[in-house]
Design an enzyme around this catalytic site. Structure first.
Site, PDB file in Angstrom:
ATOM      1  N   ASN A 128     -40.180  36.477  26.604  1.00 20.67           N
ATOM      2  CA  ASN A 128     -38.703  37.278  26.553  1.00 20.67           C
ATOM      3  C   ASN A 128     -38.680  37.687  28.062  1.00 20.67           C
ATOM      4  O   ASN A 128     -39.475  38.415  28.526  1.00 20.67           O
ATOM      5  CB  ASN A 128     -39.176  38.672  25.655  1.00 20.67           C
ATOM      6  CG  ASN A 128     -37.606  39.384  25.874  1.00 20.67           C
ATOM      7  OD1 ASN A 128     -36.854  39.029  26.469  1.00 20.67           O
ATOM      8  ND2 ASN A 128     -37.941  40.498  24.851  1.00 20.67           N
ATOM      9  N   VAL A 129     -37.576  37.011  28.618  1.00 23.00           N
ATOM     10  CA  VAL A 129     -37.536  37.242  29.982  1.00 23.00           C
ATOM     11  C   VAL A 129     -37.254  38.649  30.491  1.00 23.00           C
ATOM     12  O   VAL A 129     -37.125  38.982  31.593  1.00 23.00           O
ATOM     13  CB  VAL A 129     -36.490  36.244  30.636  1.00 23.00           C
ATOM     14  CG1 VAL A 129     -36.972  34.957  30.595  1.00 23.00           C
ATOM     15  CG2 VAL A 129     -34.984  36.511  30.124  1.00 23.00           C
ATOM     16  N   ALA A 157     -20.656  38.365  36.592  1.00 17.89           N
ATOM     17  CA  ALA A 157     -21.283  39.084  37.573  1.00 17.89           C
ATOM     18  C   ALA A 157     -22.899  38.594  37.722  1.00 17.89           C
ATOM     19  O   ALA A 157     -23.372  38.596  38.730  1.00 17.89           O
ATOM     20  CB  ALA A 157     -21.315  40.581  37.280  1.00 17.89           C
ATOM     21  N   SER A 158     -23.497  38.438  36.368  1.00 17.47           N
ATOM     22  CA  SER A 158     -24.898  38.138  36.214  1.00 17.47           C
ATOM     23  C   SER A 158     -24.942  36.701  36.907  1.00 17.47           C
ATOM     24  O   SER A 158     -25.974  36.349  37.731  1.00 17.47           O
ATOM     25  CB  SER A 158     -25.402  37.940  34.870  1.00 17.47           C
ATOM     26  OG  SER A 158     -24.655  36.903  34.152  1.00 17.47           O
ATOM     27  N   LYS A 159     -24.067  35.883  36.830  1.00 16.46           N
ATOM     28  CA  LYS A 159     -23.983  34.391  37.303  1.00 16.46           C
ATOM     29  C   LYS A 159     -24.028  34.310  38.791  1.00 16.46           C
ATOM     30  O   LYS A 159     -24.364  33.437  39.566  1.00 16.46           O
ATOM     31  CB  LYS A 159     -23.243  33.424  36.491  1.00 16.46           C
ATOM     32  CG  LYS A 159     -23.726  33.415  35.040  1.00 16.46           C
ATOM     33  CD  LYS A 159     -24.983  32.578  35.242  1.00 16.46           C
ATOM     34  CE  LYS A 159     -25.536  32.464  33.798  1.00 16.46           C
ATOM     35  NZ  LYS A 159     -26.799  31.743  33.723  1.00 16.46           N
ATOM     36  N   TYR A 176     -20.873  38.625  32.439  1.00 13.43           N
ATOM     37  CA  TYR A 176     -21.441  37.289  32.546  1.00 13.43           C
ATOM     38  C   TYR A 176     -21.218  36.906  34.016  1.00 13.43           C
ATOM     39  O   TYR A 176     -22.196  36.199  34.611  1.00 13.43           O
ATOM     40  CB  TYR A 176     -20.615  36.515  31.290  1.00 13.43           C
ATOM     41  CG  TYR A 176     -21.314  34.991  31.462  1.00 13.43           C
ATOM     42  CD1 TYR A 176     -22.665  34.638  30.893  1.00 13.43           C
ATOM     43  CD2 TYR A 176     -20.587  33.850  31.993  1.00 13.43           C
ATOM     44  CE1 TYR A 176     -23.202  33.315  30.910  1.00 13.43           C
ATOM     45  CE2 TYR A 176     -21.088  32.905  31.984  1.00 13.43           C
ATOM     46  CZ  TYR A 176     -22.450  32.291  31.595  1.00 13.43           C
ATOM     47  OH  TYR A 176     -22.870  31.101  31.550  1.00 13.43           O
ATOM     48  N   SER A 180     -23.501  29.406  37.183  1.00 12.27           N
ATOM     49  CA  SER A 180     -22.299  28.997  36.363  1.00 12.27           C
ATOM     50  C   SER A 180     -21.032  28.877  37.456  1.00 12.27           C
ATOM     51  O   SER A 180     -21.065  29.887  38.283  1.00 12.27           O
ATOM     52  CB  SER A 180     -22.117  30.113  35.259  1.00 12.27           C
ATOM     53  OG  SER A 180     -20.689  29.693  34.409  1.00 12.27           O
TER      54      SER A 180
END
Ligand SMILES: NC(=O)c1ccc[n+]([C@@H]2O[C@H](COP(=O)([O-])OP(=O)(O)OC[C@H]3O[C@@H](n4cnc5c(N)ncnc54)[C@H](O)[C@@H]3O)[C@@H](O)[C@H]2O)c1
Length: 249
Positions: free
Chosen positions: A67-68, A162-164, A160, A146
Site C-alpha cells: 500500500n503506497v 496536480a499529482s501528475k 489528479y 500523465s
C-alpha cells in the site's frame, strides 16, 4: 557488433501497480527482456494474474503486498525484495488512482487521497529504494506521470492533474539529489490510453495525430527504454507517449 544495451538479464525490477493495466504490460515487457520482476500491488488477485501471465510467457516474477500510502508498507516491500534477490536494479512507479470529479466537486478527502497515493506514494518508493540501489552501484527509476500533469487534464480532476504534474518535479529533484549514487530518474507521460482505468470514459482518437488511442504496451515500451542501459545518458526527463496530441515547444 555492438553490445545489446537493452538486455535486462539478471536485473531485479520492482513494478508497483503490477496488477493494473499499465503495470501488467510493464511486468511482461521487462520480463521478456530478461528482468526478474518483483510485482507489488494492493490487489492480490490481480497480482496473481500478472504472475501467471509472466510465467506462462517464460518470465520470472514474484508478488509482494503493497500500500503506497503507508511508508512502513513500502519499506517492508523493498526489504523483502532485497532479502529475496540480494539487489534492486530497477523501480517502476505505476500504482495510482484516477478521479473525474470537477474542480468544484473535489473534497478535502478526495484531494488528500489522490496526492497521498499518486504523489506521496511515488516519493515513498523513491526515497526507500535509494539506499538499496546505492549499495549496488546504481539503478534506474521510471515513474508514470500523465499528459494531464503537463496540460491540466481533460476529464481527470484537478487533484489528479496536480499529482501528475508533481511527479515531473519530484523526478527532477531525485535525479539531481542522487547523482552521487548513479541512479537515473525519468518519467513516462501517457496521453489518452485505452486501459481498464479509462475504458468507461469512451474516449475517441480525435486530435491525436497518430490516429488512435494509446495502449498499455505503448507505455511499457517507453518504460523499458528508460529502465535499461539503452537510456544510460538520459536523466531527469520525461518521454511523452501521447500519439502527438501534446507536442512540447
Ligand atoms: N490509463 C491511462 O489512460 C493513463 C493515462 C496516463 C497516466 N496513467 C497512469 O498510469 C498508472 C497506471 O494506470 P492503469 O491504467 O494501469 O490503472 P489501473 O487502475 O489499471 O492500475 C492501477 C494499479 O494501482 C494499484 N493501486 C492503487 N492504489 C494503490 C495503493 N495505495 N497501493 C498499491 N497499489 C495501488 C491498483 O490496485 C491497480 O492495480 C497510473 O499512475 C495512472 O495515473 C494512466
Amino acid at each position: 557488433m555492438v553490445k545489446d544495451m537493452g538486455d535486462l538479464t539478471g536485473r531485479v525490477a520492482i513494478v508497483t501497480g503490477a496488477a493494473g493495466g499499465i503495470g501488467r504490460a510493464v511486468c511482461e515487457t521487462l520480463a521478456m527482456h530478461g528482468a526478474i520482476i518483483a510485482g507489488a500491488d494492493m490487489n492480490q488477485e490481480g497480482l496473481n494474474e500478472t504472475i501467471r501471465l509472466v510465467e506462462e510467457a517464460g518470465g520470472q516474477m514474484s508478488g509482494f503486498p503493497l500500500n503506497v500510502m503507508e511508508l512502513s508498507s513500502v519499506q517492508e516491500m523493498m526489504k523483502s525484495v532485497d532479502e529475496k534477490y540480494g539487489h534492486i536494479d530497477i523501480l517502476v512507479n505505476v500504482a495510482g488512482i484516477l478521479s473525474g470529479a470537477r474542480y468544484d466537486e473535489v473534497t478535502t478527502e478526495m484531494w488528500d487521497k489522490m496526492i497521498d497515493i499518486n504523489l506521496r506514494g511515488y516519493h515513498y518508493c523513491n526515497q526507500s529504494v535509494v539506499p538499496y540501489m546505492a549499495k549496488n552501484g546504481g539503478g534506474s527509476v521510471v515513474s508514470i506521470s500523465s499528459q494531464a500533469g503537463q496540460v491540466g487534464g481533460w476529464l481527470g480532476s484537478v487533484a489528479y492533474s496536480a499529482s501528475k504534474g508533481g511527479i515531473l518535479a519530484l523526478t527532477k529533484g531525485y535525479a539531481r539529489q542522487t547523482q552521487q549514487y548513479h541512479i537515473r530518474f525519468n518519467d513516462v507521460a501517457p496521453g489518452r490510453m485505452l486501459t481498464p482505468m479509462t475504458a468507461a470514459r469512451g474516449d475517441k482518437p480525435e486530435g491525436i495525430p497518430v490516429g488512435r488511442l494509446g495502449t498499455a504496451q505503448d507505455v511499457a515500451n517507453a518504460v523499458y527504454f528508460l529502465a535499461s542501459d539503452l537510456s544510460a545518458f538520459v536523466d531527469g526527463t520525461c518521454i511523452d507517449v501521447n500519439g502527438g496530441e501534446f507536442m512540447r515547444s
